[in-house]
Design an enzyme around this catalytic site. Structure first.
Site, mmCIF file in Angstrom:
data_model
loop_
_atom_site.group_PDB
_atom_site.id
_atom_site.type_symbol
_atom_site.label_atom_id
_atom_site.label_comp_id
_atom_site.label_asym_id
_atom_site.label_seq_id
_atom_site.Cartn_x
_atom_site.Cartn_y
_atom_site.Cartn_z
ATOM 1 N N GLY A 101 0.709 -0.894 0.035
ATOM 2 C CA GLY A 101 -0.405 0.350 0.206
ATOM 3 C C GLY A 101 0.781 1.223 0.743
ATOM 4 C CE LYS A 606 -3.786 -11.837 -12.564
ATOM 5 N NZ LYS A 606 -3.688 -11.806 -14.353
#
Ligand code: M6R
Length: 611
Positions: A101, A606
């Site tokens: 994050g 991904k």
């Protein structure tokens, strides 16, 4: 984006973490690291590069213990190097931390801590968090859990974190705000990971952490609390719904190739139990209770990113054609910040393979606050988008590991078609067309197999074009989004610049690029055949090198092109499921020919869980 693994128990912790990181490497592969409590200290080994580099390092300086964590990184703050690799350690060596994050207020916290004499060794926002935890722990004489919670209450941004503390080495603490975390429950052991793939080998029992939750894990117990109030939350234990072999290469050289060849099965799985070929009807349990609201909607908005956005485009064509409802397609990253009329007469579909894409998640949150009904079209069961939407339809494509999305795309198109068919049946619209499409669905598996018969030809074509610097993909109608998707596939895995365009738009600009060095790939079906033949002739007249993917049985394509890839014909509404596959194979073989790392293309990850 980044991959996170944590373990507490009596097995070989390092081995479990490394194996887990290898399974998660598709999420990021700039650098990797591990931290284990070795009985005395928090040991830390990390380096730039892939997990195999970390493995080599660990062979020369092994670490052991019964509790630890590992990370594979996709860089946000700070270049990929040894210092910026995770885990990060606090100055006094009391804490190590891994993070997925972005801590948005890292700069002001770093300035504050620097003012207190704390020295930083990396450029990352993550190091700021671990230093902050240690600062609060020492200054306020807090426990491990209190210090983590206290720091998290002050940071702004997104995180999925795992933290170890030297003073309380029997615990792993993890927390989630915006980045997914799953807890695996074994016998006398627990696992943490950013998705279930590192866990499935050991246990099928899992608990998904929800937003703003933290978990405190010991070898014999765990508890989940919300970060704000610190109340204990009772969590449902769920089961992983796929098998280990589905996330292994199974003899294929790359996951991408395996996933391309899985499409007869994955498309079938997306229809199983939903399309009834005898009764010629469609049933979608996941949206059944919401059908009235969907049927009464004034508009449908489909929001997504990347490949899923291309599927959304196709979905909008089918829904508008069959159901006669206005459908807008929005990039989630734009939609979330745009002023656009949304209310409780709007239905917002969110399409996402991973179910974790940050922008798509934010888009549905916005739509819900504006009163819209949110519907998820997601692959990963239990993912954030699946859980945060009002209702939804899983695409059931099975785990997709290759960074380049392939089977998820065809399954997304399949599910969008099912939704269009169901709505049309309920509205009693286009009854004949609905039946024709359902009938053609019964032939799709065998037709996909026929497309695979062209693989050797496509491999040879790839040799011819592997040194190209540019590519143009052109299609009309339903084949325009296929052109966009084909171009995206090529650029992301082969690094060749490629553009997708509506074929007729070529004349309004891209035609200036056409010369003998410009390969142009046309996708040609019966619909609009004569029109696109004119476009092909325009390129031919200017010396462009032409590849045609076509379902039309005619010599005219051979006449004007260098290569023709023939595929079976099918109803135009579901033709993208077939026409896409040769573009996937072409991108794959060109990338292999160029020596590219197909499953882990540079700079990509991904699942894009940051903005
Ligand atoms: O998991 P999602 O479907 O939400 O992901 C969206 C995009 O990030 C994804 O499709 C991306 O464009 C792929 N790399 C395409 O191959």
């Amino acid at each position: 984006m980044c991959g996170i693994v944590g373990y507490i128990g009596s097995r070989n912790t390092t081995e479990i973490i490394i194996k887990g990181l290898q399974r998660l490497e598709y999420r990021g592969y700039d650098s990797a690291g591990i931290s284990v409590f070795d009985g005395e200290n928090l040991s830390l080994v990390k380096c730039k590069g892939k997990v195999k580099e970390l493995k080599n390092l660990l062979n020369s300086s092994p670490v052991n213990g019964n509790i630890g964590m590992g990370h594979t990184r996709w860089a946000t703050h700070g270049e990929p190097n040894d210092a910026n690799a995770h885990p990060h350690m606090s100055s006094s060596g009391l804490f190590t931390l891994i993070h997925n994050g972005i801590i948005e207020n890292y700069y002001s916290i770093r300035k504050f801590l620097t003012g207190k004499g704390i020295e930083f060794v990396s450029d990352t926002d993550t190091e700021v968090l671990v230093q902050f935890i240690e600062y609060l722990y020492l200054k306020n004489n807090l426990s491990f859990a209190e210090a983590v919670r206290s720091a998290l209450q002050k940071v702004v941004g997104a995180y999925g974190i795992v933290v170890l503390c030297k003073d309380e080495p029997d615990k792993l603490i993890a927390a989630r705000h915006g980045s997914p975390l799953v807890l695996g429950i074994g016998e006398g052991e627990y696992f943490l990971a950013s998705d279930t793939s590192p866990i499935i080998e050991y246990t099928r029992k899992i608990v998904y952490l929800d937003e703003n939750e933290m978990t405190i894990i010991k070898s014999d117990s765990y508890e989940v609390r919300n970060i704000e109030e610190y109340k204990v939350i009772s969590k449902e234990i769920q089961n992983i719904d796929y098998d280990l072999e589905q996330i292994e290469k199974g003899g294929y050289e790359h996951f991408m190739l395996k996933e391309i060849y899985e499409q007869p099965t994955s498309v079938y799985e997306s229809t199983r139990g939903r399309i009834d070929l005898k009764k010629m009807t469609v049933k979608l349990g996941g949206i059944e209770n919401w059908l009235t609201r969907i049927l009464d909607a004034n508009q449908i908005v489909i929001t997504a990113c990347g490949t899923s956005w291309h599927a959304a485009q196709i979905g909008s064509y089918i829904i508008e054609e069959l159901v006669n409802i206005t459908v807008k397609v929005e990039y989630a990253s734009e939609f979330r910040y745009r002023e656009t009329p949304i209310d409780n007469n709007t239905v917002v579909f969110a399409i996402s393979q991973s179910g974790e894409t940050a922008d798509t998640l934010a888009a549905i949150r916005k739509a819900r606050t504006m009163g819209a009904l949110s519907v998820g079209i997601v692959n990963v069961v239990g993912s954030s988008i699946a859980r945060e939407t009002d209702c939804g339809v899983y695409i059931h494509a099975g785990p997709e590991i290759g960074v380049a999305s392939t089977k998820a795309f065809t399954s997304q198109v399949t599910v969008l078609t099912e939704i269009a068919l169901l709505l049309a049946q309920k509205k009693k619209l286009n009854c004949k067309m609905v039946k024709d499409i359902i009938r053609d669905f019964s032939t799709i598996t065998e037709k996909i197999e026929k497309v695979f018969k062209q693989a050797d030809k496509i491999k040879n074509i790839a040799k011819d074009f592997a040194t190209s610097n540019n590519f143009l993909y052109l299609g009309r109608g339903y084949q325009f989004p296929v052109a966009l998707e084909g171009a995206l596939k090529l650029k992301e895995i082969s690094y060749i610049h490629a553009e997708g365009y509506p074929a007729a738009e070529m004349k309004h600009g891209p035609i200036a690029l056409i010369d003998e060095n410009m390969p142009v790939l046309f996708i040609v079906t019966q619909r609009g055949f004569d029109k696109i033949m004119s476009n092909i002739q325009e390129v031919n007249a200017r010396g462009g090198r032409i590849i045609i993917i076509t379902s039309v049985d005619t010599k005219r394509c051979d006449e004007y092109s260098d290569h023709v890839i023939k595929i079976p014909a099918i109803h135009h509404c579901i033709s993208p499921i077939l026409t896409t596959i040769p573009t996937q194979l072409l991108a794959y073989y060109i990338a292999v020919e160029r020596g590219c790392n197909v499953d882990q293309p540079r700079n990509l990850a991904k699942s894009v869980t940051v903005e």
